[in-house]
Each structure stands twice: as structure tokens, then as C-alpha cells.
Write an enzyme that holds these catalytic residues in place. Structure first.
Site, mmCIF file in Angstrom:
data_model
loop_
_atom_site.group_PDB
_atom_site.id
_atom_site.type_symbol
_atom_site.label_atom_id
_atom_site.label_comp_id
_atom_site.label_asym_id
_atom_site.label_seq_id
_atom_site.Cartn_x
_atom_site.Cartn_y
_atom_site.Cartn_z
ATOM 1 N N HIS A 1 0.871 -1.179 0.000
ATOM 2 C CA HIS A 1 0.000 0.000 0.000
ATOM 3 C C HIS A 1 0.910 1.232 0.000
ATOM 4 C CE1 HIS A 1 -2.610 3.056 1.874
ATOM 5 N NE2 HIS A 1 -3.640 2.323 1.508
ATOM 6 N N GLN B 1 -4.163 -4.592 7.561
ATOM 7 C CA GLN B 1 -5.202 -5.553 7.158
ATOM 8 C C GLN B 1 -5.126 -6.858 7.954
ATOM 9 O OE1 GLN B 1 -7.637 -4.753 5.250
ATOM 10 N NE2 GLN B 1 -6.856 -2.913 4.241
ATOM 11 N N CYS C 1 -4.874 2.449 -3.512
ATOM 12 C CA CYS C 1 -3.601 3.013 -3.009
ATOM 13 C C CYS C 1 -2.455 2.019 -3.189
ATOM 14 C CB CYS C 1 -3.708 3.442 -1.549
ATOM 15 S SG CYS C 1 -4.975 4.647 -1.257
ATOM 16 N N ASP D 1 3.514 -3.832 8.019
ATOM 17 C CA ASP D 1 2.270 -3.089 7.863
ATOM 18 C C ASP D 1 1.126 -4.067 8.164
ATOM 19 O OD1 ASP D 1 -0.073 -1.981 6.982
ATOM 20 O OD2 ASP D 1 0.698 -1.338 5.030
HETATM 21 N N1 C6P Z 1 -6.174 0.801 3.089
HETATM 22 C C1 C6P Z 1 -8.036 0.362 1.612
HETATM 23 O O1 C6P Z 1 -9.144 0.616 1.131
HETATM 24 P P1 C6P Z 1 -4.652 4.330 7.169
HETATM 25 O O2 C6P Z 1 -5.380 5.012 6.046
HETATM 26 O O3 C6P Z 1 -3.440 5.079 7.591
HETATM 27 O O4 C6P Z 1 -5.544 3.919 8.279
HETATM 28 O O5 C6P Z 1 -4.158 2.921 6.563
HETATM 29 C C2 C6P Z 1 -3.318 2.900 5.448
HETATM 30 C C3 C6P Z 1 -3.122 1.491 4.977
HETATM 31 C C4 C6P Z 1 -1.871 0.916 5.132
HETATM 32 N N2 C6P Z 1 -1.644 -0.345 4.778
HETATM 33 C C5 C6P Z 1 -2.606 -1.125 4.243
HETATM 34 C C6 C6P Z 1 -2.293 -2.540 3.892
HETATM 35 C C7 C6P Z 1 -3.885 -0.601 4.053
HETATM 36 O O6 C6P Z 1 -4.839 -1.375 3.529
HETATM 37 C C8 C6P Z 1 -4.152 0.747 4.404
HETATM 38 C C9 C6P Z 1 -5.495 1.363 4.161
HETATM 39 C C10 C6P Z 1 -7.525 1.221 2.746
HETATM 40 O O7 C6P Z 1 -7.351 -0.566 1.212
HETATM 41 C C11 C6P Z 1 -7.655 2.678 2.444
HETATM 42 S S1 C6P Z 1 -6.602 3.190 1.147
#
Ligand code: C6P
Length: 424
Positions: free
Chosen positions: A138, A218, A381, A215
Site C-alpha cells: 500500500h 489488514q 492506493c 504493515d
Molecule cells: N487501506 C483500503 O481501502 P490508514 O489510512 O493510515 O488507516 O491505513 C493505510 C493502509 C496501510 N496499509 C494497508 C495494507 C492498508 O490497507 C491501508 C489502508 C484502505 O485498502 C484505504 S486506502
């Protein structure tokens, strides 16, 4: 949704690890009608819905406890500080029993990775060093490393993926080498659903003297995660994907590493002593929490953790294995639909991306929305991954604890209807 279909849900969901239809009653938003249809919420990888208990916790905080923390000596200040710090203790326990000093509250996974890049990365990455990521990252675990590598003249390398959407580890012993300073990998892909073998990767990175950042945005919402067992140096996740409020995230970091890192945001609370000439920093974790934090949302996140624990993270994982298996079966039966990511439900989570031979993902999403189904369509993203997949976008249905087989049936039937509509 017809009452027949609803009673089918009740029978069918009993085959799952727990009764999702009962859980649905805890989520007021699931009563909402979208375009005249019952909301079938399948955009959980973007953000989960919130149970009544979490909504009440937020409401209750502002009605009974609201105050700034760590500063005041009055009763409310103490009550709010205790509630905030209680959540930190809970998070520390939730991810395997680490120390509270190792839990830093941020605004989300994105801020957590940025903190590490700007603090640890800025101090420790130099010319010729290598940062290793994967092709399925991501942007939150990609953009900070691209910019850091550029700034420091370091090399950003990627572990490729195979055609089935898992990591291709053929050349891993070359990719992780003595020049590797950091391995930054997603635990579970938000696009492919793939669960990566991070324990093995962390071990290999450590053998080569590299640190590791995982990360877990998920992963933590969907399966038991023990950062001590994984031996991760940094682990990042977000509250809003696991029933908690938006604007709260976690950075776990090993104490001995965090202690050596400089603060990243400067201001109140993160200091010990300040003069016009000199500043000394507060102890962990406060060194990294400058300014007034997101107090109420952190307190409500505590309730979200309790809710998840009451169901059991192992049960949630089993539920998602079962629902993924069923969704993959149903979607692959539909002519023209291709699933992007592993088809084996035991090595993946319940974020299921698919493409249609004839219909653009945005049109799929718009059509499903007209029938009350919320999915996400786009690059999620993860633009470099889209290039690898040779597509610009996918449609993604992502499931959680309140989704059941009836939701999958309704999704599959509506995808078929969508194909009839667009293909005439
Ligand atoms: N993915 C999706 O629809 P935040 O926005 O900071 O809480 O998380 C960012 C993020 C980082 N790593 C992974 C693997 C993610 O999936 C996400 C957020 C959402 O897939 C919003 S783009």
C-alpha cells in the site's frame, strides 16, 4: 433482501464460526437502506463499521470524562488520562503482551510508517543502503521509502509476486543481503488478500542485520497477531479497520530501538525540560506523542478491542476463511470474472479483488451500489501493484464479522445481474 433470503442467512450462517446475523444487530448502520435496499457493506478493508458499544463509548467519554490528559491535576484530567492509558495497556496485551512503552498512538498506519521513516530512517539509512519492500505494498508502506531512498541515495528493492498473487521468494537470499537495512512488508495485502510469511522473512532479515517493519493494517483486525512471536521490530495498524474510530493508529516498536530514535513531531508533552538553549525529551512512549492526542477516539478504541476479544480473534479468522472460500467459489463460477490473488482461502484474508472481462471496476461498483452493496473500486492506493497486475483498477469486496453467506449470495447474484445489464 427478502425474508426468505434472511431466514436462509440464519440457517447458513450457523455453518460459519459464529452467527454473523446476531452480530449484525450490534451495528446500527446495517439497518440503513441504500438506494432502497438493505445495506450490504463489503468495504471493510477501507474501514469497518462500528458497533453500538463503540459509538456509546465515544458519546460517554464526551458526556462524562472529557478533559485533556497527562497535564491537569483535577479529577476529570485524571479520569481521562486513566482511560487513555488503559487503552494503551489493552493494545499492548492485544498484540501479544508487549510493554506499554512500546505502544505509540498515531493517527493511523500511515502516520506510523511515516514516523519510522522520518525518525529511524532519517538517522539510519545512508548512501548505498538497501530498503526491501514488496510489489504488493500500500502507498503508506511505499511512498515514505521511495522518498527516503531518494533523499539518502539508497536503493529501494522489491520482492516480486507470482501469478497467483503470493510473494515470489525464489531470489530472496539475494534480495535480503548485508546491504539491507530495512525490510518493510505488508502482513496482509489490501488488494490481493495474500497473507505473507512474515515470520520467516523477519528471521531472514535479522540474520542479515536488517530491521523489520510490518504493515499490519489488514492483519490485526482479522487474525490473532503476536508481535513478540513474530519478532517484528516495528508493527503498524489502524483502529478504524477494526471496529474502532477513525484517527487512531498504533506504532509498536521494540523499546531498545525506540529509545535511540529522535522524536518526529515536536511540541508539548514530548519534552522533559525546555529552555531557550536546550530541550530534553520525555520517556517512551510520550516522546513520540507531541501535542494533545486523539483522546476520545483512543478511549473508544479500547471498547472495540474488548468487542473483538469477546468474539475471539481465532474465531474471526476462521469465519473469514469460511466466507472467503464461499465467496471465491461463487465469484469464480461467474463467466468473465477473474479473482486477483490467491484462490486458497487458507493463505489469504477476506479482501477479494476481482476484475470483469467486459466491465470497468468503477461501473461494477456503481451498479452494486444501486442495489445496496458497498464495495471499493480503484487502485486501492497500490498503483505499482496495479501495473504488475496489468490493470488500472480492480473491484474489491472485503468481508468482516457481520458478513454472512447471504451477503455473498446477494453479491454474486448482483454481479450476474450487472453483467446482463452492461452486456445487454
Ligand atoms: N487501506 C483500503 O481501502 P490508514 O489510512 O493510515 O488507516 O491505513 C493505510 C493502509 C496501510 N496499509 C494497508 C495494507 C492498508 O490497507 C491501508 C489502508 C484502505 O485498502 C484505504 S486506502
Amino acid at each position: 433482501m427478502t425474508s426468505d433470503l434472511k431466514s436462509e442467512i440464519m440457517t447458513d450462517s450457523k455453518k460459519l464460526s459464529f452467527d454473523s446475523s446476531k452480530i449484525q444487530d450490534d451495528f446500527p448502520i446495517l439497518e440503513t437502506k441504500i438506494n432502497g435496499h438493505r445495506l450490504v457493506y463489503l468495504d471493510n478493508a477501507a474501514s469497518s463499521q462500528k458497533p453500538e458499544a463503540v459509538i456509546n463509548a465515544l458519546d460517554n467519554f464526551y458526556k462524562t470524562t472529557n478533559s485533556n490528559i497527562h497535564r491537569g491535576l483535577h479529577t476529570l484530567a485524571e479520569k481521562a488520562t486513566n482511560a487513555y492509558e488503559h487503552c494503551r495497556e489493552h493494545v499492548a496485551k492485544f498484540i501479544g503482551g508487549v510493554s506499554c512503552e512500546e505502544i505509540i498512538f498515531t493517527s493511523g498506519t500511515t502516520e506510523s510508517t511515516n514516523l519510522v521513516a522520518n525518525s529511524w530512517g532519517n538517522e539510519n539509512i545512508g548512501e548505498g543502503d538497501e530498503i526491501l519492500i514488496t510489489e504488493m505494498e500500500h502507498h503508506a508502506n511505499l511512498v515514505p521509502w521511495v522518498l527516503l531512498a531518494q533523499k539518502k541515495n539508497a536503493l529501494l528493492r522489491q520482492i516480486p509476486i507470482t501469478t497467483d498473487g503470493t510473494l515470489d521468494l525464489t531470489d530472496i537470499n539475494k534480495l535480503i543481503n548485508e546491504k539491507t537495512k530495512l525490510l518493510a512488508v505488508t502482513h496482509m495485502s489490501n488488494v490481493l488478500g495474500t497473507i505473507n510469511p512474515i515470520k520467516e522473512l523477519i528471521e531472514l532479515a535479522h540474520k542479515n542485520g536488517a530491521l523489520t517493519l510490518i504493515d499490519g493494517a489488514q492483519a490485526v483486525p482479522h487474525m490473532p497477531v503476536d508481535v513478540k512471536d513474530l519478532n517484528a521490530d516495528f508493527y503498524c495498524f489502524s483502529s478504524h479497520k477494526m471496529l474502532g474510530p477513525t484517527g487512531v493508529g498504533v506504532l509498536y516498536g521494540k523499546k531498545e530501538i525506540l529509545e535511540k530514535m529522535p522524536p518526529y513531531i515536536l511540541g508539548g508533552e514530548m519534552i522533559r525540560e525546555v529552555s531557550f538553549e536546550k530541550v530534553t525529551f520525555n520517556d517512551l512512549p510520550h516522546k513520540f506523542e507531541a501535542g494533545t492526542p486523539n483522546i476520545a477516539d483512543v478511549v473508544a478504541f479500547d471498547t472495540a478491542l474488548t468487542y473483538l476479544e469477546n468474539i475471539g480473534m481465532e474465531n474471526i479468522r476462521n469465519h473469514e476463511i469460511e466466507i472467503s472460500k464461499y465467496a471465491i467459489e461463487k465469484l469464480t463460477e461467474i463467466e468473465g470474472i477473474t479473482i486477483q490473488g490467491p484462490l486458497d482461502e487458507t493463505i489469504r484474508g477476506a479482501a477479494i479483488s476481482f476484475t470483469d472481462r467486459d466491465v470497468h471496476p468503477h461501473d461494477i461498483s456503481t451498479f452494486l451500489d444501486s442495489r445496496g452493496i458497498a464495495i471499493r473500486a480503484g487502485h486501492h492506493c497500490a498503483q505499482p501493484l496495479m501495473k504488475v497486475l496489468k490493470t488500472v483498477a480492480t473491484a474489491r469486496a472485503s468481508f468482516y464479522i457481520y458478513n454472512d453467506r447471504a451477503d455473498v449470495d446477494y453479491l454474486a447474484e448482483t454481479v450476474k445481474e450487472m453483467r446482463r445489464y452492461f452486456r445487454g
